[in-house]
Design an enzyme around this catalytic site. Structure first.
Site, short mmCIF file in Angstrom:
data_model
loop_
_atom_site.label_atom_id
_atom_site.label_comp_id
_atom_site.label_asym_id
_atom_site.label_seq_id
_atom_site.Cartn_x
_atom_site.Cartn_y
_atom_site.Cartn_z
N THR A 87 0.87 -1.18 0.00
CA THR A 87 0.00 0.00 0.00
C THR A 87 0.91 1.23 0.00
O THR A 87 1.63 1.45 0.97
CB THR A 87 -0.89 0.03 1.26
OG1 THR A 87 -1.66 -1.16 1.31
CG2 THR A 87 -1.81 1.24 1.24
N LYS A 162 -7.70 1.70 -3.17
CA LYS A 162 -7.36 1.27 -1.80
C LYS A 162 -7.48 2.42 -0.80
O LYS A 162 -8.08 2.27 0.27
CB LYS A 162 -5.92 0.71 -1.82
CG LYS A 162 -5.29 0.47 -0.48
CD LYS A 162 -5.74 -0.81 0.17
CE LYS A 162 -5.13 -0.97 1.56
NZ LYS A 162 -5.65 -2.10 2.27
N LYS A 237 -1.42 5.17 8.57
CA LYS A 237 -0.63 5.23 7.32
C LYS A 237 -1.56 5.44 6.12
O LYS A 237 -1.32 6.30 5.28
CB LYS A 237 0.16 3.92 7.16
CG LYS A 237 0.89 3.83 5.83
CD LYS A 237 1.41 2.43 5.53
CE LYS A 237 1.82 2.35 4.06
NZ LYS A 237 2.25 1.03 3.64
#
Ligand code: NAD
Length: 286
Positions: A87, A162, A237
Site C-alpha cells: 500500500t 485502496k 498510514k
C-alpha cells in the site's frame, strides 16, 4: 510460473507460501533474512529477480518500493511482469509503472484488503491498476492469493481505490465508536444499540462485521482485547496517504482529514499495536 517474491513480512510471507503451495517455483528475498515454507531463499535481491516470469513485491512504503523497483527493473528479464502489492502513494505507484515501462516490462499496482488473516487463507481482495494484458497475466496469481481481483483502471488506479476504501473505513469506524460511546452515556444497552443500528440505516461493515464493542455482534478484535486485526498505525498510514492525495489533487475530504488526526492522536497516546477499533476503548476511558 517462476516467481520472485520481495518482502516476506506479515503479509508477504503467507502470500509467497500460498503461491509455492499451488505449485509455482517461488524464490524469495527479504532484507531481514526471513525464510518461508516452500520458498527458495535468495542471498541477494538480484538473485531473486533474474530469470523470473513474475516479480511480486510486498513492502512497507513508497520510498522503499521506488528503490527496490529500480533494482528489479535493472535485473529483470525482458518478459517479466512486476506486481507491487504494497500500500503506497499513487505518485510512487505511477513512478514505478513508468520505470518498468521504460524498459518495456509489464507492471501492475495491486494493493490488497483482507489483512494477515486473508493473506494466510488466500482470501485477499486485490485492487489492480495497469494494462489489460498485464492484468490477464497476473490474474491466475491473484486467484491463488485472493478471493477477488478487481481491475480498477490504468497505472495507480489500484492504489487510488485502496486509499478511498480505507478512508471510508477510518471514518465509519470512528462514527460507530462514537455512537456506542454516546449510547453508553445515554444509558442505552450496547446490544440494543447494535440490534437496531446493524439492521437500520446506520449499518456498515465497521458495525455489522467488525463491531468495536466487546461481546456484541460477530467475533472481532474487540473480543480479544483489541489485538489486531488491522493495527491503528496501519490505518493512520492509509489515512495519511488519502490526505496527501487529497491535498495534491484538490479534493475536499474534511472527515478524512479529521479521521487522520483522530488516529494520529490515538497512535501517539499509546494506541500503537492495538486494533483500529480500539478508539471505542479510548472514548470510554474519557
Ligand atoms: P511488514 O513490515 O511485516 O513486512 C515488510 C517486509 O519488507 C519486512 O519483512 C522487511 O524486512 C521487508 N523489507 C523492507 N525493506 C526491504 C528491502 N529493501 N528489500 C527486501 N525486503 C525489504 O509489513 P506487512 O504488514 O507485511 O505490510 C506490507 C505492505 O502491505 C504494507 O505496504 C502495508 O501497508 C500493506 N498491508 C498490510 C496489511 C496488514 O494487515 N498487515 C493489510 C493490507 C495491506
Amino acid at each position: 510460473m517462476k516467481i520472485g517474491f520481495i518482502g516476506l513480512g506479515n503479509m508477504g510471507a503467507p502470500m509467497a507460501k500460498n503461491l509455492a503451495a499451488a505449485g509455482h517455483a517461488v524464490t524469495g528475498f527479504d532484507t531481514a533474512g526471513v525464510t518461508v515454507e516452500g520458498v527458495t531463499p535468495a542471498a541477494t535481491m538480484e538473485a531473486a529477480v533474474a530469470g523470473q516470469e513474475v516479480i511480486v513485491t510486498m513492502l512497507p512504503n513508497g520510498a522503499i518500493v521506488r528503490k527496490v523497483h529500480e533494482a528489479i527493473v535493472a535485473a529483470a528479464d525482458p518478459e517479466t511482469l512486476i506486481i507491487d502489492c504494497s500500500t503506497i502513494d499513487v505518485e510512487s505507484a505511477r513512478a514505478v509503472h513508468d520505470l518498468a515501462g521504460e524498459k518495456g516490462l509489464m507492471s501492475l499496482d495491486a494493493p490488497v484488503s483482507g489483512g494477515t488473516g486473508g493473506a494466510a487463507a488466500g482470501t485477499l481482495t486485490f485492487m489492480v491498476g495497469g494494462s489489460e494484458a498485464a492484468f490477464a497475466k497476473g490474474r491466475p496469481l491473484f486467484e491463488i492469493m485472493g478471493a477477488k481481483a478487481v481491475h480498477c483502471g490504468d497505472a495507480g488506479a489500484g492504489q487510488a481505490a485502496k486509499i478511498c476504501n480505507n478512508m471510508i473505513l477510518g471514518i465509519s469506524m470512528i462514527g460507530v465508536c462514537e455512537a456506542f460511546h454516546l449510547a453508553d452515556r445515554l444509558g442505552l444497552d450496547r446490544q440494543a444499540m447494535f440490534d437496531v443500528a446493524s439492521t437500520s440505516s446506520g449499518s456498515c461493515w465497521s458495525l455489522n462485521t467488525y463491531c468495536p464493542a466487546p461481546g456484541v455482534g460477530p467475533e472481532s478484535p474487540a473480543d480479544r482485547g483489541y489485538r489486531p486485526g488491522f493495527a491503528a498505525e496501519l490505518m493512520l498510514k492509509d489515512l495519511d496517504l488519502s490526505q496527501t492525495a487529497a491535498e495534491k489533487n484538490g479534493a475536499f475530504t474534511e472527515l478524512g482529514r479529521h479521521a487522520r488526526d483522530v488516529y494520529k492522536a490515538f497512535v501517539e497516546a499509546g494506541g500503537k499495536g492495538k486494533d483500529f477499533s480500539a478508539i471505542l476503548e479510548k472514548l470510554s476511558a474519557g
